[in-house]
Design an enzyme around this catalytic site. Sequence first.
Site, PDB file in Angstrom:
ATOM      1  CG  ASN A 283       1.198  -3.316   6.648  1.00  0.00           C
ATOM      2  OD1 ASN A 283       1.138  -4.090   5.689  1.00  0.00           O
ATOM      3  ND2 ASN A 283       1.468  -2.037   6.499  1.00  0.00           N
TER       4      ASN A 283
ATOM      5  CD  GLU B 107      -1.343   1.342  -5.706  1.00  0.00           C
ATOM      6  OE1 GLU B 107      -0.334   1.879  -5.229  1.00  0.00           O
ATOM      7  OE2 GLU B 107      -2.301   0.942  -4.996  1.00  0.00           O
TER       8      GLU B 107
ATOM      9  CG  HIS C 183      -1.068  -1.653  -0.839  1.00  0.00           C
ATOM     10  ND1 HIS C 183      -0.122  -0.691  -0.574  1.00  0.00           N
ATOM     11  CD2 HIS C 183      -1.671  -1.293  -2.002  1.00  0.00           C
ATOM     12  CE1 HIS C 183      -0.154   0.210  -1.563  1.00  0.00           C
ATOM     13  NE2 HIS C 183      -1.068  -0.137  -2.433  1.00  0.00           N
TER      14      HIS C 183
ATOM     15  CE  LYS D 224       0.669  -4.926   2.499  1.00  0.00           C
ATOM     16  NZ  LYS D 224       1.771  -4.136   3.080  1.00  0.00           N
TER      17      LYS D 224
END
Length: 140
Positions: free
Chosen positions: A114, A128, A117, A11
């Site tokens: 965080n 995904e 993912h 991220k």
Amino acid sequence: MAVERTLSIIKPDATRRNITGKINAKLEEAGLRIVAQRRLRLSKTQAGAFYAVHKKRPFYKDLVKSMTSGPVVVQVLEGEGAVQKNRDVMGATNPANAAPGTIRKDFAESIEANSVHGSDSAENAAQEIKFFFKKSEIVG
Ligand code: CMP
């Protein structure tokens, strides 16, 4: 346990801190192989569509904002039981609850920022992976 593939996203909070290599090292040490990888900047539309399942949650808007705040690295990970293996090495969603040695315990800034993912099931992993990669871009 069968060889599986799962989708991982490093991220913006992690690309901002230049720790993609440290995260990849943890993934590889856990027995996962990076069989596809691309760095990109998600558009609002892409981030919103990827997290559509969370549309009704109170954190959705902030999640889309943070996922579009900088580059991400999307990757396909392969290995025995890769979906669970990746979830184990990522640690709990909230870094405060993550086990020692996990990516989120060592690197995450908060429940939202965080760092990574990971798909939560084999079915979602297939969806995904398709969201980001063509078959020909995955080299096992
Ligand atoms: P991720 O595994 O990418 O899936 C959804 C994301 O929403 C999650 O990680 C967090 O980054 C973010 N998020 C923010 N607040 C929450 C929350 N209260 N519960 C779950 N996820 C949250």
